[in-house]
Scaffold this motif. Sequence first.
Motif, PDB file in Angstrom:
ATOM      1  N   THR A  47       0.834  -1.166   0.122  1.00 55.14           N
ATOM      2  CA  THR A  47      -0.107  -0.026  -0.047  1.00 55.14           C
ATOM      3  C   THR A  47       0.902   1.173  -0.022  1.00 55.14           C
ATOM      4  O   THR A  47       0.557   2.265  -0.548  1.00 55.14           O
ATOM      5  N   VAL A  48       1.826   1.177   0.864  1.00 51.52           N
ATOM      6  CA  VAL A  48       2.660   2.769   1.046  1.00 51.52           C
ATOM      7  C   VAL A  48       3.306   2.706  -0.267  1.00 51.52           C
ATOM      8  O   VAL A  48       3.385   3.817  -1.080  1.00 51.52           O
ATOM      9  N   VAL A  49       3.957   1.717  -0.892  1.00 52.32           N
ATOM     10  CA  VAL A  49       4.824   2.113  -2.312  1.00 52.32           C
ATOM     11  C   VAL A  49       3.839   2.233  -3.619  1.00 52.32           C
ATOM     12  O   VAL A  49       3.811   3.159  -4.281  1.00 52.32           O
ATOM     13  N   THR A  50       2.704   1.537  -3.416  1.00 50.10           N
ATOM     14  CA  THR A  50       1.480   1.796  -4.315  1.00 50.10           C
ATOM     15  C   THR A  50       1.098   3.288  -4.497  1.00 50.10           C
ATOM     16  O   THR A  50       0.917   3.855  -5.502  1.00 50.10           O
ATOM     17  N   VAL A  51       0.597   3.845  -3.322  1.00 50.60           N
ATOM     18  CA  VAL A  51       0.580   5.004  -3.252  1.00 50.60           C
ATOM     19  C   VAL A  51       1.632   6.237  -3.822  1.00 50.60           C
ATOM     20  O   VAL A  51       1.194   7.184  -4.538  1.00 50.60           O
ATOM     21  N   VAL A  52       2.827   5.928  -3.819  1.00 53.42           N
ATOM     22  CA  VAL A  52       3.757   6.781  -3.909  1.00 53.42           C
ATOM     23  C   VAL A  52       4.555   6.641  -5.377  1.00 53.42           C
ATOM     24  O   VAL A  52       4.826   7.641  -5.817  1.00 53.42           O
ATOM     25  N   THR A  53       4.436   5.476  -5.801  1.00 56.44           N
ATOM     26  CA  THR A  53       5.139   5.335  -6.892  1.00 56.44           C
ATOM     27  C   THR A  53       4.207   5.089  -8.369  1.00 56.44           C
ATOM     28  O   THR A  53       3.029   5.237  -7.998  1.00 56.44           O
ATOM     29  N   THR A  54       4.876   5.573  -9.318  1.00 59.85           N
ATOM     30  CA  THR A  54       4.323   5.275 -10.597  1.00 59.85           C
ATOM     31  C   THR A  54       4.738   3.913 -11.417  1.00 59.85           C
ATOM     32  O   THR A  54       4.101   3.823 -12.690  1.00 59.85           O
ATOM     33  N   ALA A  55       5.291   2.887 -10.531  1.00 59.14           N
ATOM     34  CA  ALA A  55       5.393   1.686 -10.935  1.00 59.14           C
ATOM     35  C   ALA A  55       4.006   1.083 -11.089  1.00 59.14           C
ATOM     36  O   ALA A  55       3.248   1.163 -10.401  1.00 59.14           O
ATOM     37  N   PRO A  56       3.746  -0.009 -12.010  1.00 60.15           N
ATOM     38  CA  PRO A  56       2.542  -0.818 -12.052  1.00 60.15           C
ATOM     39  C   PRO A  56       2.178  -1.601 -10.713  1.00 60.15           C
ATOM     40  O   PRO A  56       3.289  -1.840 -10.008  1.00 60.15           O
ATOM     41  N   VAL A  57       0.917  -1.282 -10.504  1.00 60.38           N
ATOM     42  CA  VAL A  57       0.579  -2.182  -9.303  1.00 60.38           C
ATOM     43  C   VAL A  57       0.803  -3.559  -9.069  1.00 60.38           C
ATOM     44  O   VAL A  57       1.105  -4.126  -8.241  1.00 60.38           O
ATOM     45  N   GLY A  58       0.719  -4.201 -10.208  1.00 59.77           N
ATOM     46  CA  GLY A  58       1.167  -5.620 -10.325  1.00 59.77           C
ATOM     47  C   GLY A  58       2.553  -6.064  -9.851  1.00 59.77           C
ATOM     48  O   GLY A  58       2.641  -6.852  -9.263  1.00 59.77           O
ATOM     49  N   VAL A  59       3.512  -4.998 -10.460  1.00 62.40           N
ATOM     50  CA  VAL A  59       4.816  -5.161 -10.106  1.00 62.40           C
ATOM     51  C   VAL A  59       5.126  -5.005  -8.354  1.00 62.40           C
ATOM     52  O   VAL A  59       5.643  -5.705  -7.736  1.00 62.40           O
ATOM     53  N   VAL A  60       4.366  -4.079  -7.812  1.00 60.38           N
ATOM     54  CA  VAL A  60       4.324  -3.757  -6.512  1.00 60.38           C
ATOM     55  C   VAL A  60       3.803  -4.912  -5.582  1.00 60.38           C
ATOM     56  O   VAL A  60       4.666  -5.302  -4.610  1.00 60.38           O
ATOM     57  N   LEU A  61       2.734  -5.247  -6.224  1.00 54.49           N
ATOM     58  CA  LEU A  61       2.058  -6.463  -5.279  1.00 54.49           C
ATOM     59  C   LEU A  61       3.121  -7.779  -5.238  1.00 54.49           C
ATOM     60  O   LEU A  61       3.247  -8.315  -4.398  1.00 54.49           O
ATOM     61  N   ARG A  62       3.480  -7.799  -6.673  1.00 57.32           N
ATOM     62  CA  ARG A  62       4.375  -9.128  -6.925  1.00 57.32           C
ATOM     63  C   ARG A  62       5.337  -9.035  -5.970  1.00 57.32           C
ATOM     64  O   ARG A  62       5.900 -10.006  -5.178  1.00 57.32           O
ATOM     65  N   ASP A  63       6.313  -7.948  -6.067  1.00 60.92           N
ATOM     66  CA  ASP A  63       7.543  -7.923  -5.210  1.00 60.92           C
ATOM     67  C   ASP A  63       7.230  -7.513  -3.674  1.00 60.92           C
ATOM     68  O   ASP A  63       7.910  -8.308  -2.877  1.00 60.92           O
ATOM     69  N   ALA A  64       6.137  -7.167  -3.207  1.00 63.02           N
ATOM     70  CA  ALA A  64       5.718  -7.240  -1.803  1.00 63.02           C
ATOM     71  C   ALA A  64       5.601  -8.476  -1.387  1.00 63.02           C
ATOM     72  O   ALA A  64       6.018  -8.980  -0.250  1.00 63.02           O
ATOM     73  N   ALA A  65       4.752  -9.436  -2.149  1.00 61.62           N
ATOM     74  CA  ALA A  65       4.579 -10.804  -1.592  1.00 61.62           C
ATOM     75  C   ALA A  65       5.989 -11.538  -1.711  1.00 61.62           C
ATOM     76  O   ALA A  65       6.243 -12.298  -0.546  1.00 61.62           O
ATOM     77  N   GLY A  66       6.814 -11.400  -2.865  1.00 61.63           N
ATOM     78  CA  GLY A  66       8.060 -12.156  -2.718  1.00 61.63           C
ATOM     79  C   GLY A  66       9.009 -11.723  -1.555  1.00 61.63           C
ATOM     80  O   GLY A  66       9.608 -12.577  -1.134  1.00 61.63           O
TER      81      GLY A  66
END
Length: 188
Positions: free
Chosen positions: A91-110
Amino acid sequence: MTPLLLFLRSREVPRGLLYAVPAMALIAWFGAAQDDPRHAVTSAALALALGVAMLGNGLGGPDTTLDATAAIRWTPRRALHLVAMTVVAGTVVTVVTTAPVGVVLRDAAGFTGLAALAATLFGRRLAWTLPVVTGCVSAGVPAVPEPFALYLVTWAGQPSDSVAAMTTAGVFAVTGAAAYVMRGPRVD
């Protein structure tokens, strides 16, 4: 105090959030400020790695022997703790970044899976090792499709349509979570 507050305090969650949330937001924001979308993805990966590493300190209590002898069901608490770490970091990184949400969620889980695996193998004090090393390698090495081994090592910086990156993150998430939920942190 309620049992939930006692659990959170024993795991140093408030302190972890105090440091991790601003650090993740700042690193992701610097990457989003660049014009290159590759910088946004790599800085999001680095932000997640460092944030999860800071939150990973809470994957065990200060006295692991006491935790191991406690007569409570740890399995649901451990699983919920990992889910909460993934959600907060994502959530924190998704709110701030312009990276795709799929990448952020994938990386957060990994990265959460890697922190859980490190806590199981090395103990809570070294839960930061696997996410930080993987995040730094992913941020420092350019994403190239060949050789395939290098492509797998840089999974966190790969685009959202990368099947190999999604598979690698999934393996880390499931393996780390299963090991941590069943075994808990290594007793020091």
